[in-house]
Structure formats: C-alpha cells, structure tokens
Design a protein around this motif. Structure first.
Motif, PDB file in Angstrom:
ATOM      1  N   GLY A   1       0.811  -1.212   0.000  1.00  9.65           N
ATOM      2  CA  GLY A   1       0.000   0.000   0.000  1.00  9.65           C
ATOM      3  C   GLY A   1       0.843   1.260   0.000  1.00  9.65           C
ATOM      4  O   GLY A   1       2.013   1.262  -0.434  1.00  9.65           O
ATOM      5  N   GLU A   2       0.224   2.359   0.501  1.00 11.10           N
ATOM      6  CA  GLU A   2       0.899   3.653   0.494  1.00 11.10           C
ATOM      7  C   GLU A   2       2.118   3.626   1.413  1.00 11.10           C
ATOM      8  O   GLU A   2       2.060   3.093   2.509  1.00 11.10           O
ATOM      9  N   TYR A   3       3.206   4.231   0.962  1.00  3.36           N
ATOM     10  CA  TYR A   3       4.459   4.282   1.706  1.00  3.36           C
ATOM     11  C   TYR A   3       4.931   2.890   2.113  1.00  3.36           C
ATOM     12  O   TYR A   3       5.402   2.665   3.242  1.00  3.36           O
ATOM     13  N   ALA A   4       4.771   1.932   1.233  1.00  2.00           N
ATOM     14  CA  ALA A   4       5.231   0.574   1.538  1.00  2.00           C
ATOM     15  C   ALA A   4       6.749   0.562   1.704  1.00  2.00           C
ATOM     16  O   ALA A   4       7.478   1.303   1.043  1.00  2.00           O
ATOM     17  N   VAL A   5       7.200  -0.275   2.610  1.00  2.00           N
ATOM     18  CA  VAL A   5       8.642  -0.392   2.876  1.00  2.00           C
ATOM     19  C   VAL A   5       9.038  -1.844   2.696  1.00  2.00           C
ATOM     20  O   VAL A   5       8.195  -2.746   2.722  1.00  2.00           O
ATOM     21  N   PRO A   6      10.327  -2.104   2.518  1.00  2.00           N
ATOM     22  CA  PRO A   6      10.776  -3.499   2.438  1.00  2.00           C
ATOM     23  C   PRO A   6      10.431  -4.260   3.724  1.00  2.00           C
ATOM     24  O   PRO A   6      10.338  -3.676   4.808  1.00  2.00           O
ATOM     25  N   MET A   7      10.264  -5.559   3.598  1.00  3.87           N
ATOM     26  CA  MET A   7       9.876  -6.404   4.733  1.00  3.87           C
ATOM     27  C   MET A   7      10.816  -6.248   5.919  1.00  3.87           C
ATOM     28  O   MET A   7      10.419  -6.328   7.080  1.00  3.87           O
ATOM     29  N   ARG A   8      12.099  -5.992   5.624  1.00  7.08           N
ATOM     30  CA  ARG A   8      13.084  -5.956   6.706  1.00  7.08           C
ATOM     31  C   ARG A   8      12.979  -4.696   7.562  1.00  7.08           C
ATOM     32  O   ARG A   8      13.539  -4.661   8.669  1.00  7.08           O
ATOM     33  N   VAL A   9      12.277  -3.654   7.080  1.00  8.67           N
ATOM     34  CA  VAL A   9      12.186  -2.418   7.862  1.00  8.67           C
ATOM     35  C   VAL A   9      11.346  -2.623   9.135  1.00  8.67           C
ATOM     36  O   VAL A   9      11.803  -2.294  10.241  1.00  8.67           O
ATOM     37  N   PRO A  10      10.112  -3.125   9.053  1.00  9.13           N
ATOM     38  CA  PRO A  10       9.390  -3.379  10.316  1.00  9.13           C
ATOM     39  C   PRO A  10      10.072  -4.417  11.197  1.00  9.13           C
ATOM     40  O   PRO A  10       9.974  -4.350  12.433  1.00  9.13           O
ATOM     41  N   LEU A  11      10.778  -5.368  10.585  1.00 11.69           N
ATOM     42  CA  LEU A  11      11.521  -6.338  11.397  1.00 11.69           C
ATOM     43  C   LEU A  11      12.627  -5.631  12.178  1.00 11.69           C
ATOM     44  O   LEU A  11      12.850  -5.905  13.365  1.00 11.69           O
ATOM     45  N   LEU A  12      13.303  -4.685  11.513  1.00 13.23           N
ATOM     46  CA  LEU A  12      14.315  -3.881  12.212  1.00 13.23           C
ATOM     47  C   LEU A  12      13.673  -3.135  13.379  1.00 13.23           C
ATOM     48  O   LEU A  12      14.229  -3.102  14.494  1.00 13.23           O
ATOM     49  N   GLY A  13      12.501  -2.544  13.137  1.00  9.79           N
ATOM     50  CA  GLY A  13      11.830  -1.793  14.188  1.00  9.79           C
ATOM     51  C   GLY A  13      11.490  -2.655  15.390  1.00  9.79           C
ATOM     52  O   GLY A  13      11.629  -2.210  16.537  1.00  9.79           O
ATOM     53  N   ARG A  14      11.076  -3.870  15.151  1.00  9.81           N
ATOM     54  CA  ARG A  14      10.723  -4.750  16.269  1.00  9.81           C
ATOM     55  C   ARG A  14      11.964  -5.164  17.056  1.00  9.81           C
ATOM     56  O   ARG A  14      11.922  -5.268  18.280  1.00  9.81           O
ATOM     57  N   TRP A  15      13.076  -5.376  16.356  1.00 12.90           N
ATOM     58  CA  TRP A  15      14.306  -5.713  17.081  1.00 12.90           C
ATOM     59  C   TRP A  15      14.831  -4.509  17.862  1.00 12.90           C
ATOM     60  O   TRP A  15      15.280  -4.654  19.007  1.00 12.90           O
ATOM     61  N   LEU A  16      14.802  -3.328  17.241  1.00 12.41           N
ATOM     62  CA  LEU A  16      15.276  -2.138  17.955  1.00 12.41           C
ATOM     63  C   LEU A  16      14.418  -1.877  19.193  1.00 12.41           C
ATOM     64  O   LEU A  16      14.921  -1.478  20.248  1.00 12.41           O
ATOM     65  N   THR A  17      13.107  -2.102  19.059  1.00 13.35           N
ATOM     66  CA  THR A  17      12.227  -1.924  20.215  1.00 13.35           C
ATOM     67  C   THR A  17      12.560  -2.928  21.312  1.00 13.35           C
ATOM     68  O   THR A  17      12.578  -2.593  22.503  1.00 13.35           O
ATOM     69  N   HIS A  18      12.823  -4.163  20.917  1.00 13.10           N
ATOM     70  CA  HIS A  18      13.223  -5.171  21.910  1.00 13.10           C
ATOM     71  C   HIS A  18      14.499  -4.740  22.629  1.00 13.10           C
ATOM     72  O   HIS A  18      14.587  -4.823  23.867  1.00 13.10           O
ATOM     73  N   LEU A  19      15.486  -4.264  21.878  1.00 18.47           N
ATOM     74  CA  LEU A  19      16.739  -3.835  22.505  1.00 18.47           C
ATOM     75  C   LEU A  19      16.505  -2.665  23.447  1.00 18.47           C
ATOM     76  O   LEU A  19      17.063  -2.610  24.555  1.00 18.47           O
ATOM     77  N   ALA A  20      15.681  -1.701  23.018  1.00 19.83           N
ATOM     78  CA  ALA A  20      15.411  -0.538  23.866  1.00 19.83           C
ATOM     79  C   ALA A  20      14.678  -0.941  25.140  1.00 19.83           C
ATOM     80  O   ALA A  20      14.950  -0.399  26.217  1.00 19.83           O
ATOM     81  N   GLU A  21      13.764  -1.878  25.032  1.00 17.53           N
ATOM     82  CA  GLU A  21      13.061  -2.343  26.240  1.00 17.53           C
ATOM     83  C   GLU A  21      14.013  -3.077  27.178  1.00 17.53           C
ATOM     84  O   GLU A  21      13.957  -2.915  28.398  1.00 17.53           O
ATOM     85  N   ARG A  22      14.902  -3.874  26.636  1.00 20.88           N
ATOM     86  CA  ARG A  22      15.863  -4.575  27.484  1.00 20.88           C
ATOM     87  C   ARG A  22      16.805  -3.589  28.176  1.00 20.88           C
ATOM     88  O   ARG A  22      17.264  -3.830  29.293  1.00 20.88           O
TER      89      ARG A  22
END
Length: 488
Positions: free
Chosen positions: A138-159
C-alpha cells in the motif's frame, strides 16, 4: 550519587585523574559488539542524518541521508540499516544450550549494541517505534526488513531499561559505573571529556585533556545531535548542493563531511571498550547475560511465530504494573549482586551501616543450642572487630560475600565488636565441617544486602484486574493509527 562516589569525585579533582569506583566490570562485553553511532538533523524530531556502525574497529560502515526531510530517503536509510543490523542479530542465534529443570533451549549468544550516550538509546527506541508498524504494502510501503528492524530495535530498547542488561548499552553510563571523574554528571554525558578524565593522553592531566576534548573540531559531539557550527557552515551548504547540483557528487562530499563528525567518536568508543575489557568481570555478570540470552531467544521465537504482532505503542495498565514491579525487583537484585561482587561497591553499604568489614577476634565453633523442635544443633558464635559504623540491629540476617551460602544472625552490637551466630552452611555432621566457621584472624565482610532477600507483593491475575485499572486487558491489535504514526 552515593557517598563513596562523591568522595571519589573529590579524589579525582585532587589527583587530576578519574578515580575507580568499581574493581570489577559489571556488564558483559561481547566478543563482537555492534557499535552504532546515529546522527540526526537538528530541528527535525529523530530524523536520521547518518550513522556509523560495525563490529570491526578498522572497518566501520557509514550510512548517509542526503536530505533527512525526504520521507523516501528516510525509508531507504532504514532499509540499509536493517541490512546490517538484522543479520548481525540473527547471527547471534547459531548455537543453543539447555538450561533449567525443564531442559529449555536458549542461544549461547545474544546481540550487543553499544551507543555513545543515553541520547543514542533514545534514538534507538524512537527509531524502533517509527519503523515497527510500517506496512509492506500500500501507500508508503517499505521493504519487509524495515518493520523487522523496528521490532528488534524496540526489543533492545526495552531490554536497556532492565538493570544489568547488556544488550543495548550507553557507553557514558557504562564508564560512569566504573570511574568517577572530577567533572559534573552533565559533563560526564560527553564521551570525549569523560574519557579524557579516565584515560588522558601522556603528558596531560584529566582536566587538561577534558578542556582539549571540548573543542568541537577535534572532538565533534557524539550525537545524535550535531555541532551547530557544523550544521550552519557545512551541512546546510551540502544539503542545498544536493538539491541544486550533481547529486552523486553532493552525496560524496556530504559523506566525507559526516565522516569527520563520526570517526572521532568511533575511535573513542573502541578506546572505551578496551578500558572496560581490561577489568575482570564480576561473578554475576554472566548470570545477567544469561537472562539477556534467554530474553533474546524468547523474542526471536515469538517473531518466528505466524501472525506475531509488533510491540504495542503503549503498555496497558496490567502490563505496566507487572513491568514496573519486575524492574524494581531487578534493580534491587542488581544493586545487591554488584556489591557482593565488588568490595569497592560494597564500600557504599559500609558507609550507610548496612555492611561492615573487620577481623574475627573470637570464635566458639562447638557451641550448640536447643532448636524449636527440641534438638541440639550447631550454632557457633563469632565476634568481629570492626571500625565501620554498624547500624544493624540484633536478629538481622547477614551474609559474607566470601560465604554466600551461609547465613549469620546478629546477636549483639557492642561498640566495635559484633557478635554473630552462624545458622547454616556447616555440613550435616555433629560438629561443623572443617573451615565452615570463620577462624580467628580472618578478614571478613558481612552485609544485610543480598539479592534473594527481595520480596514483591503478588499482583492479581489478568482476569482479576480491578475496574480501576481498566478491568481484564483486551489483546492488543494494531490499528491504522499505528501504521500512520508520525516519524518521532
């Protein structure tokens, strides 16, 4: 700030060099940590401008956003960043070990990302939040790895919020855990001046080296914000050239200019790693790293489940309460284990009267008492002479860091003489096992602070959440609002 740290800061001023406040290293250092230096554009909330990152001090990668206000270029940066960070994280999941009574599996390694300062941690948290909800269609679609990066960065920030976690670490905080400088806590947030106090160049004192490190040309800010003079005199001109002239040439010049802002901090980061690596690790560091590895394993397994959802934007009442309780308990356990690992950290508890160190001057190893069950049991007495200000009261349970499996009870505090009754850890024989009772002349430390003494009240189950906290929580479902979240 503890009294010991304040005293160490005064000593640092007097000596002209940072003073150690820890004898052991209290964080895990990976063999191949990922050093990550983000830069953002001034005036644009968390807009990425550049990043230098890598695991090899001689071979950093640099990513540049030639126009940080351009949404497409931001997403291109996120995709490039994902190409480096995600493989690094996944590369930690090659081997597993069995742990616990149930024989669960966890990875032998976990990612470790090092940033220069707490502002770098905030960038990771916000960038994770900005990218984990992005749609791949859809609009402003990003490569699959971008949301995966976001989820890992969020995990690191929470830890990173968990005391003692080593998966995402701010270097200034790590150094401040081990050395006290003669400058303010605010000035310690500057990696260059903090390191100048800790490891000044030959021929310079800490203050002299710190004054030199305040020169933004020789030591640019560690980011994510850049030097205002660099912004107005260099960055603005190069970004304008990107719009008006040869874009390839402009990107080349912009990359060269940003490299001058990042390379000094890159070198400082590896200097700091070497300093920390030279310290012997505390005995409980690997236990805390094992927790990091367990959490890494659990989150990776969750990510690989079909239909797994990104982390919610905000915790609900139940999740927030449980998280807060866990953080409080972990902080108390972290403080206790650090003290048990490290005599310099224990000194802070000796100052407050929660611990004391001294010499055993009298023992009664054959002493027995009648227990509540009518049996005669071994309860040796020892008397410790100390010059510490002891504020412990009778019946307080204490332990010695050198005898953590043995409890002792304070029976009396008579000036500089503390009488203790040994409760256990003496074997099962009719008399205490040889060496199990401290002997006359032994130098020993006792403390009332130990990690397994920490208790927290039980929280109700999620189904019994009271109405004052919103009642039983509903499962989180991402919404269109999440996907439209602004980049900040």
């Amino acid at each position: 700030m503890s009294a010991i740290t304040s005293y160490a800061r005064a000593l640092a001023v007097d000596a002209g060099r940072a003073f150690p406040i820890a004898a052991r290293r209290h964080l895990h250092l990976a063999d191949r940590p990922l050093v990550f230096l983000p830069l953002t554009l001034a005036g644009e909330a968390n807009a990425p401008l550049a990043a230098m990152l890598g695991t090899d001090p001689a071979n950093p990668r640099i990513l540049v956003v030639p126009q940080p206000r351009n949404r497409d270029l931001r997403f291109a940066f996120a995709a490039e960043l994902a190409d480096i960070v995600v493989p690094y994280i996944e590369g930690r999941a090659r081997q597993v070990e069995t742990y616990g009574r149930q024989g669960r599996l966890r990875h032998l390694d976990a990612p470790q990302v090092l940033v220069p300062n707490p502002a770098g941690l905030a960038f990771v948290r916000l960038f994770g939040r900005s990218t984990r909800f992005r749609r791949t269609t859809g609009e402003y679609a990003v490569p699959m790895r971008v949301p995966l990066l976001g989820r890992w960065l969020t995990h690191l920030a929470e830890r990173a919020e968990h005391p003692g976690s080593s998966t995402l670490v701010a270097m200034t905080s790590a150094l401040g855990l081990h050395w006290a400088t003669g400058q303010s806590a605010l000035e310690d947030a500057n990696l260059a001046t903090q390191l100048a106090w800790i490891d000044p160049p030959a021929g310079l004192t800490g203050p002299e080296a710190a004054a030199r490190a305040e020169d933004p040309i020789a030591f640019p800010p560690a980011g994510p914000t850049t030097d205002p003079t660099f912004d107005s005199e260099v960055l603005e001109r190069l970004i304008r050239a990107y719009h008006e002239g040869d874009q390839d040439r402009a990107v080349e010049r912009l990359t060269a200019a940003l490299r001058t802002q990042l390379e000094p901090t890159w070198n400082l980061m590896w200097q700091a790693i070497d300093l920390l690596r030279a310290l012997p690790a505390g005995d409980t560091v690997e236990d805390r790293w094992a927790t990091d590895r367990t959490e890494f394993t659990n989150f990776r397994e969750y990510l690989n489940q079909p239909g797994s959802l990104p982390q919610a934007r905000r915790d609900g009442a139940v999740a927030a309460a449980r998280r807060l309780q866990r953080l409080e308990k972990e902080q108390s356990a972290y403080d206790a284990t650090r003290a048990l690992d490290d005599p310099l950290v224990m000194a802070a508890h000796r100052v407050t009267g929660e611990a004391f160190a001294g010499t055993v001057v009298q023992t009664e190893p054959a002493r027995k008492i009648v227990s509540d069950k009518g049996r005669r049991v071994n309860r040796p007495l020892i008397v410790v002479h100390t010059t510490d200000p002891v504020l412990l009261v009778p019946n307080t349970t204490v332990r010695a860091p050198s005898r953590l499996k043995q409890d002792a009870t304070v029976l009396a505090v008579d000036g500089d003489r503390i009488t203790l009754q040994i409760e256990n850890g003496m074997g099962r024989g009719a008399t205490p096992a040889p060496g199990s009772v401290p002997e006359v002349g032994e130098e020993i430390t006792y403390t009332s602070v130990f990690p397994d003494d920490i208790r927290s009240p039980d929280l109700p189950s999620a189904d019994d959440t009271p109405w004052t906290h919103g009642g039983p929580p509903r499962p989180y479902q991402p919404t269109d609002d999440d996907a439209r979240e602004v980049w900040e």
